[in-house]
Design an enzyme around this catalytic site. Structure first.
Site, mmCIF file in Angstrom:
data_model
loop_
_atom_site.group_PDB
_atom_site.id
_atom_site.type_symbol
_atom_site.label_atom_id
_atom_site.label_comp_id
_atom_site.label_asym_id
_atom_site.label_seq_id
_atom_site.Cartn_x
_atom_site.Cartn_y
_atom_site.Cartn_z
ATOM 1 N N ASP A 22 32.871 -9.005 -32.479
ATOM 2 C CA ASP A 22 33.197 -7.354 -32.161
ATOM 3 C C ASP A 22 31.838 -6.617 -32.465
ATOM 4 O OD1 ASP A 22 33.781 -4.767 -32.049
ATOM 5 O OD2 ASP A 22 36.080 -5.114 -32.888
ATOM 6 N N VAL A 23 31.264 -5.955 -31.563
ATOM 7 C CA VAL A 23 30.068 -5.155 -32.089
ATOM 8 C C VAL A 23 30.301 -4.046 -32.678
ATOM 9 C CG1 VAL A 23 28.821 -6.354 -29.774
ATOM 10 C CG2 VAL A 23 29.970 -3.981 -29.792
ATOM 11 N N ASN A 44 24.871 -5.063 -23.902
ATOM 12 C CA ASN A 44 25.801 -4.715 -22.469
ATOM 13 C C ASN A 44 27.283 -4.295 -22.810
ATOM 14 O OD1 ASN A 44 26.329 -4.804 -19.520
ATOM 15 N ND2 ASN A 44 27.483 -6.519 -20.411
ATOM 16 N N TYR A 83 32.856 8.974 -22.940
ATOM 17 C CA TYR A 83 31.964 7.948 -22.094
ATOM 18 C C TYR A 83 30.688 8.595 -21.860
ATOM 19 C CZ TYR A 83 30.711 4.100 -18.895
ATOM 20 O OH TYR A 83 29.890 3.186 -18.127
ATOM 21 N N LYS A 104 27.503 7.314 -23.418
ATOM 22 C CA LYS A 104 26.008 6.801 -22.722
ATOM 23 C C LYS A 104 24.850 7.422 -22.560
ATOM 24 C CE LYS A 104 28.058 2.962 -21.681
ATOM 25 N NZ LYS A 104 27.697 1.495 -21.873
#
Ligand code: NAP
Length: 250
Positions: free
Chosen positions: A62-63, A89, A155, A159
């Site tokens: 889990d990043v 990614n 989001y 990003k």
């Protein structure tokens, strides 16, 4: 065959863009390690790579957890003898505008998209800088640094932050022999680009008028850019955020 003798780590490698990238790197000679939170889809990616004649393995990680990311990099290096390329990614789509988001939704986006990218780079760089350098490609989005869309504020903000973090990290580590860049796709042919309740056919008719190019981006159109940024062919490209969005932000 641009990645012969290279070990490539792909996070979010159990589906979508990550899976397609794993297959593309392996087809060009790389030994690929894919990571994500669930074993089954990662094992499926490994199977696909192997059925194409490539070499791959997976690590459940889990990043958003630093102990997982540290163990991920350590495992890849121990298992495959190095780490030359990383494609960070892994990410999640979280809907909701500023006034509607709960703290849990906001944190889910920040943790996966921003903290996950930072933690991945941190541990990849720690290895690469003392082992001859490498290349890193992060997945941002055209919704962020390049365009904003009401109703998906977490989001968009996370990003945009990935784009900014990529440029800063690139400047911090170019002298270590590590080139860091990003891709910022528009809608790509994965379930993430479907609106709630939308079918791929609905999406196709929406994008005919909503995108200048009139269609969704293909997985190959994204992975070819990722492989270029990861390869020696882009050797003079540092801190770039390559927008792949059919003209949406032209
Ligand atoms: P996807 O199939 O949902 O891929 C996301 C991957 O990230 C999944 O394999 C998921 O696996 C993994 N992931 C999520 N949270 C994670 C975590 N905490 N730790 C480790 N892995 C995690 O969607 P996709 O379309 O291929 O998206 C890939 C990337 O492209 C994302 O960063 C996305 O934001 C970005 N992007 C997509 C589009 C598009 O239109 N599709 C456009 C612009 C940008 P698990 O859930 O099993 O962990």
């Amino acid at each position: 065959m641009r990645f012969v003798d290279q070990v490539v780590l792909v996070t979010g490698g159990g589906s979508g863009i990550g899976r397609a990238a794993a297959e593309a790197f392996a087809a060009e000679g790389a030994t690929v390690a894919v990571a994500g939170r669930s074993a089954e889809p990662l094992a499926q990616t490994v199977k696909l790579v192997e059925s194409g004649g490539g070499t791959a393995s997976f690590v459940v990680a889990d990043v958003t957890r630093e102990d997982d990311v540290a163990a991920l990099v350590e495992t890849v290096v121990r298992r495959h003898g190095g780490l030359h390329v990383a494609f960070n990614n892994a990410g999640v789509f979280v809907g909701g505008g500023v006034a509607d988001l709960s703290l849990a939704e906001w944190s889910r986006a920040v943790d996966a998209n921003l903290t996950g990218t930072w933690l991945s780079m941190k541990h990849e760089i720690a290895h690469m800088r003392s082992h001859g350098g490498g290349t890193i490609v992060n997945t941002a989005s055209n919704l962020g640094a390049h365009a904003r869309r009401p109703g998906i504020s977490a989001y968009v903000a996370t990003k945009a932050a990935v784009s900014a973090l990529t440029r800063n990290a690139a400047l911090e580590h170019v002298s270590d022999g590590i080139r860091i860049n990003a891709v910022s796709p528009g809608p790509v042919d994965t379930p993430m680009s479907l609106l709630p309740g939308e079918t791929p056919a609905d999406r196709a008719s929406r994008l005919r008028s909503a995108l200048p190019i009139g269609r969704v981006g293909t997985l190959a159109e994204v992975t070819s850019a990722v492989l270029w940024l990861a390869s020696a062919e882009s050797g003079f490209t540092v801190g770039h955020d390559l927008v792949l969005d059919g003209g949406a932000t032209a």
